[in-house]
Design an enzyme around this catalytic site. Structure first.
Site, PDB file in Angstrom:
ATOM      1  N   LYS A   1      40.701  44.618  53.513  1.00  0.00           N
ATOM      2  CA  LYS A   1      40.559  45.423  52.330  1.00  0.00           C
ATOM      3  C   LYS A   1      41.754  44.892  51.275  1.00  0.00           C
ATOM      4  O   LYS A   1      41.460  44.631  50.082  1.00  0.00           O
ATOM      5  CB  LYS A   1      40.593  46.796  52.581  1.00  0.00           C
ATOM      6  CG  LYS A   1      40.523  47.610  51.114  1.00  0.00           C
ATOM      7  CD  LYS A   1      39.164  47.254  50.635  1.00  0.00           C
ATOM      8  CE  LYS A   1      38.994  48.475  49.404  1.00  0.00           C
ATOM      9  NZ  LYS A   1      40.239  48.657  48.766  1.00  0.00           N
TER      10      LYS A   1
ATOM     11  N   SER B   1      35.536  50.369  49.993  1.00  0.00           N
ATOM     12  CA  SER B   1      35.279  49.983  48.780  1.00  0.00           C
ATOM     13  C   SER B   1      33.996  50.404  48.407  1.00  0.00           C
ATOM     14  O   SER B   1      33.005  50.699  48.943  1.00  0.00           O
ATOM     15  CB  SER B   1      35.180  48.486  48.612  1.00  0.00           C
ATOM     16  OG  SER B   1      35.107  47.919  47.297  1.00  0.00           O
TER      17      SER B   1
ATOM     18  N   GLY C   1      39.143  64.505  46.975  1.00  0.00           N
ATOM     19  CA  GLY C   1      39.195  64.017  45.681  1.00  0.00           C
ATOM     20  C   GLY C   1      37.765  63.248  45.583  1.00  0.00           C
ATOM     21  O   GLY C   1      36.780  63.353  46.385  1.00  0.00           O
TER      22      GLY C   1
ATOM     23  N   GLU D   1      39.616  40.722  44.166  1.00  0.00           N
ATOM     24  CA  GLU D   1      39.024  41.542  42.935  1.00  0.00           C
ATOM     25  C   GLU D   1      40.004  41.452  41.787  1.00  0.00           C
ATOM     26  O   GLU D   1      39.191  41.065  40.537  1.00  0.00           O
ATOM     27  CB  GLU D   1      39.108  42.875  43.441  1.00  0.00           C
ATOM     28  CG  GLU D   1      38.573  43.891  42.204  1.00  0.00           C
ATOM     29  CD  GLU D   1      38.693  45.273  42.621  1.00  0.00           C
ATOM     30  OE1 GLU D   1      39.593  46.173  42.326  1.00  0.00           O
ATOM     31  OE2 GLU D   1      38.160  45.840  43.860  1.00  0.00           O
TER      32      GLU D   1
ATOM     33  N   HIS E   1      40.515  41.822  49.934  1.00  0.00           N
ATOM     34  CA  HIS E   1      39.539  41.987  49.237  1.00  0.00           C
ATOM     35  C   HIS E   1      39.747  42.542  47.816  1.00  0.00           C
ATOM     36  O   HIS E   1      39.188  41.767  46.725  1.00  0.00           O
ATOM     37  CB  HIS E   1      38.361  43.271  49.802  1.00  0.00           C
ATOM     38  CG  HIS E   1      37.806  43.841  48.891  1.00  0.00           C
ATOM     39  ND1 HIS E   1      38.150  44.759  47.981  1.00  0.00           N
ATOM     40  CD2 HIS E   1      36.153  43.744  48.633  1.00  0.00           C
ATOM     41  CE1 HIS E   1      37.004  45.290  47.270  1.00  0.00           C
ATOM     42  NE2 HIS E   1      35.956  44.681  47.813  1.00  0.00           N
ATOM     43  N   ASN E   2      40.695  43.332  47.660  1.00  0.00           N
ATOM     44  CA  ASN E   2      41.495  43.646  46.220  1.00  0.00           C
ATOM     45  C   ASN E   2      42.138  42.645  45.567  1.00  0.00           C
ATOM     46  O   ASN E   2      42.150  42.647  44.445  1.00  0.00           O
ATOM     47  CB  ASN E   2      42.422  44.935  46.578  1.00  0.00           C
ATOM     48  CG  ASN E   2      41.498  46.194  46.911  1.00  0.00           C
ATOM     49  OD1 ASN E   2      40.486  46.243  47.202  1.00  0.00           O
ATOM     50  ND2 ASN E   2      42.201  47.380  46.173  1.00  0.00           N
TER      51      ASN E   2
END
Length: 300
Positions: free
Chosen positions: A173, A121, A9, A180, A176-177
């Site tokens: 992660k 990321s 992708g 965010e 982290h999100n």
């Protein structure tokens, strides 16, 4: 180094391209033949089956997965594991739940296959700017993969690191999100407030540009917001509908389990859920309650 990339992708293809440009040999596999052919045009080797992918890689093999979290990961591991040998490595660079990563590492260890979870990321900008990578797994295995991480990162010694054992990469992660989510919500509310003060006729793009330099609230998210406001200050073609990847939810569940107060992250997720309800029944109930107890007018 040489590795196989499963999942071509946008992000997987960009990562493979950056690796090839960095001198690594990458063999890519995707379910669609057309996708593999497009990857080959960028100098990436092509494989049209998992078996062919494995056969084209030297031992010990490195298999990097860039596919959706959940069942697709489990199915791919199940399908490719019989083709692998002792000492081979599977890397999950997607947004998997860290608990799944711990489980998968334990299962693969039974066949002496290594598993590394890499919270990644960088999105569509990673090809040129580099990726931020939070790596979980056995230290000696991660050390062997170091040239790959150094190539993908913004710099050899910046933007990536081995953060702990299996699961730690995806756990970091996940948080982290969650952060965010909160940052994005704060920016969104601030700009909404600026826009609402119509008497000043504020130029939101100008303000974003001012804040980008020297301000304590400067960030890459603000850079991207400024770009969007320059393209369309009214955002008239953007529907007020915000999806979530699931990691914000996982972060909140962990906060509850660990007795950590995380109201900002929680509320930012709730706001995203609210954005999807064009026919809010809850708001209708609120309106009718106000009418019943106080005789307040109701908009029809």
């Amino acid at each position: 180094m040489q590795l196989g990339m499963i999942g071509l992708g946008r992000m997987g293809l960009n990562m493979a391209t950056r690796l090839v440009k960095g001198g690594h040999k990458v063999v890519g596999y995707a379910r669609r033949e057309e996708t593999v052919n497009q990857a080959k045009e960028k100098g990436i080797g092509g494989a049209y089956s998992l078996k062919e992918l494995v056969q084209k890689l030297s031992v010990p093999r490195i298999i990097w997965l860039m596919i959706p979290a959940g069942d697709p990961i489990d199915k791919t591991i199940q399908d490719i594991s019989p083709e692998l040998e002792e000492g081979d490595v599977i890397v999950d660079g997607g947004n998997s739940n860290y608990k799944d990563s711990i489980r998968r590492a334990a299962l693969l260890k039974e066949n002496k296959i290594h598993y590394v979870d890499v919270g990644t990321s960088g999105g569509i900008w990673g090809l040129t700017e580099g990726y931020s990578m939070m790596v979980g797994g056995e230290r000696d295995v991660v050390e062997k993969l170091k040239p790959i991480f150094e190539t993908l990162a913004p710099a050899k010694d910046k933007g990536w690191g081995h953060v702990g054992s299996n699961g730690a990469g995806h756990f970091v992660k996940m948080v982290h999100n969650g952060i965010e989510y909160g940052l994005m919500q704060a920016y969104a509310e601030g700009f909404a407030l600026l826009k609402k003060k119509s008497e000043f006729n504020l130029n939101l793009h100008q303000i974003a540009e001012i804040w980008r330099f020297g301000s304590v609230v400067r960030s890459w998210l603000l850079d991207l917001t400024s770009q969007a406001l320059e393209e369309d200050s009214e955002l008239k073609n953007i529907a007020p509908y915000v999806e979530d990847s699931g990691e914000g939810r996982w972060t909140i569940f962990e906060a509850i389990d660990l007795d950590v107060a995380a109201p900002i992250i929680t509320l930012s997720l709730l706001r995203r859920l609210r954005s999807r309800d064009n026919e809010s029944f809850a708001d209708r109930i609120l309106a009718v309650m106000r009418q019943k107890f106080g005789g307040h007018a109701v908009k029809r």
